[in-house]
Scaffold this active site. Structure first.
Site, PDB file in Angstrom:
ATOM      1  CG  HIS A  15      -0.899   0.618   2.200  1.00 16.27           C
ATOM      2  ND1 HIS A  15      -0.068  -0.531   3.739  1.00 16.27           N
ATOM      3  CD2 HIS A  15      -0.251   1.593   3.200  1.00 16.27           C
ATOM      4  CE1 HIS A  15       0.137   0.381   4.677  1.00 16.27           C
ATOM      5  NE2 HIS A  15       0.545   1.499   4.299  1.00 16.27           N
ATOM      6  CG  ASP A  23      -0.098  -3.878   2.640  1.00 16.08           C
ATOM      7  OD1 ASP A  23       0.425  -3.269   1.807  1.00 16.08           O
ATOM      8  OD2 ASP A  23      -0.300  -2.601   3.826  1.00 16.08           O
ATOM      9  CB  SER A  37       2.895   1.613   6.254  1.00 17.25           C
ATOM     10  OG  SER A  37       1.226   1.523   6.554  1.00 17.25           O
TER      11      SER A  37
HETATM   12  N1  ARG Z   1      -1.253   2.264   6.818  1.00 17.30           N
HETATM   13  C1  ARG Z   1      -0.680   2.672   7.939  1.00 17.30           C
HETATM   14  C2  ARG Z   1       0.689   3.550   7.140  1.00 17.30           C
HETATM   15  O1  ARG Z   1       0.791   3.625   6.432  1.00 17.30           O
HETATM   16  C3  ARG Z   1       0.326   1.948   9.193  1.00 17.30           C
HETATM   17  C4  ARG Z   1      -1.165   1.384  10.456  1.00 17.30           C
HETATM   18  C5  ARG Z   1      -0.790   1.019  11.512  1.00 17.30           C
HETATM   19  N2  ARG Z   1      -1.640   1.123  12.376  1.00 17.30           N
HETATM   20  C6  ARG Z   1      -1.645   0.343  13.497  1.00 17.30           C
HETATM   21  N3  ARG Z   1      -2.565   0.427  14.797  1.00 17.30           N
HETATM   22  N4  ARG Z   1      -0.635  -0.130  14.060  1.00 17.30           N
HETATM   23  O2  ARG Z   1       1.618   4.128   7.807  1.00 17.30           O
END
Ligand code: ARG
Length: 276
Positions: free
Chosen positions: A83, A136, A233
């Site tokens: 992503h 992912d 992420s």
């Molecule tokens: N989707 C987020 C990013 O792009 C990561 C989120 C992780 N969240 C969590 N509560 N562990 O950085």
């Protein structure tokens, strides 16, 4: 009057949709006691495999252009989240990002130490499902090799490091508060691998994603507090000195009952081996 109104409304809807999809912006701030959330700064030299993904063109120069994390698994091979290579994060198609780099050996994003290496090739898991978030992972091939000893071994299928109760650590330069306070130095938080049942209950299927044990790892603390967050992420979840997961998603950050969800490395090893 109708046309402009309709246009404004469409614009507002598009903005709302963009905000909902934008992983760098958490729509729901975490509670104030949840403060990588619940961790602390670490020395980059102690975790040379934790790297930052950068595009100054897209994200500006103040934090070296950092927008996601990555993990070195070979001298020219870095893993990140699929992503992170998507339009929701980059704002444009990946092909329009001309300065995608991996930054290694730099704990403080305001500094200029370490190495900035251009990414030569990007492989995005064709089985990545942006609706459930399953699979992912993306593989970046670097234009030049990183120093020897930068890579971390990946935990294979059946590795005890995946067992519930295992002590693990997550690393990143992401939000430390759940309300958009991005770290300037590398942080790490201790978390534990949680039973799949915990995340199956937390994430039976919603706009955030659907927990799928075959391709995801559940980690955090039952009462929240320590977690990854936006901007982390693609970064590493490490247990027993081996890579078991990549920061992928969650609902808010550090909230009780909403653990972090990570890409299960053993669950995507097969498709990664077959990459062309
Ligand atoms: N989707 C987020 C990013 O792009 C990561 C989120 C992780 N969240 C969590 N509560 N562990 O950085």
């Amino acid at each position: 009057m109708r046309r402009p109104f309709a246009r404004v409304w469409t614009g507002a809807l598009a903005l709302m949709a963009a905000a909902a999809a934008l992983p760098l912006v958490s729509p729901i701030p975490a509670s104030a006691d949840s403060v990588v959330i619940g961790g602390g700064p670490v020395r980059a030299s102690d975790s040379p495999w934790a790297v930052a993904l950068s595009s100054r063109d897209r994200f500006g120069g103040t934090r070296s252009g950092q927008f996601c994390g990555g993990v070195v698994i070979g001298r020219t091979t870095v893993l990140t989240a699929a992503h992170c290579m998507g339009r929701d994060v980059l704002g444009v198609p990946l092909s329009d990002v001309e300065d995608l780099k991996v930054i290694a050996g730099r704990g403080d994003l305001r500094a200029a130490d370490g190495a900035e290496i251009p990414v030569r090739r990007v492989w995005i898991n064709p089985e990545y499902d942006s609706y459930t978030n399953s699979g992912d992972v993306a593989v970046l091939t670097l234009a030049e090799p990183l120093p020897k000893g930068s890579a971390i071994p990946v935990a294979g299928q059946g590795d005890p490091a995946y067992e519930a109760g295992t002590a693990a650590a997550v690393y990143g330069w992401g939000d430390t508060t759940g309300s958009g306070t991005y770290a300037r130095t590398l942080h790490s938080a201790r978390v534990q691998v949680l039973a799949d049942a915990v995340c199956e209950k937390a994430y039976p299927g919603s706009v955030d994603g659907t927990y799928t044990a075959a391709t995801m790892v559940c980690a955090g603390e039952l009462d929240g507090r320590r977690d990854a967050c936006q901007g982390d992420s693609g970064g590493p979840l490490v247990a027993h000195g081996r890579l078991i997961g990549l920061v992928s998603w969650g609902s808010g950050c550090g909230r009780a009952g909403s653990p972090g969800v990570y890409t299960r490395l053993s669950g995507v090893a097969g498709v990664m081996r077959g990459r062309g």
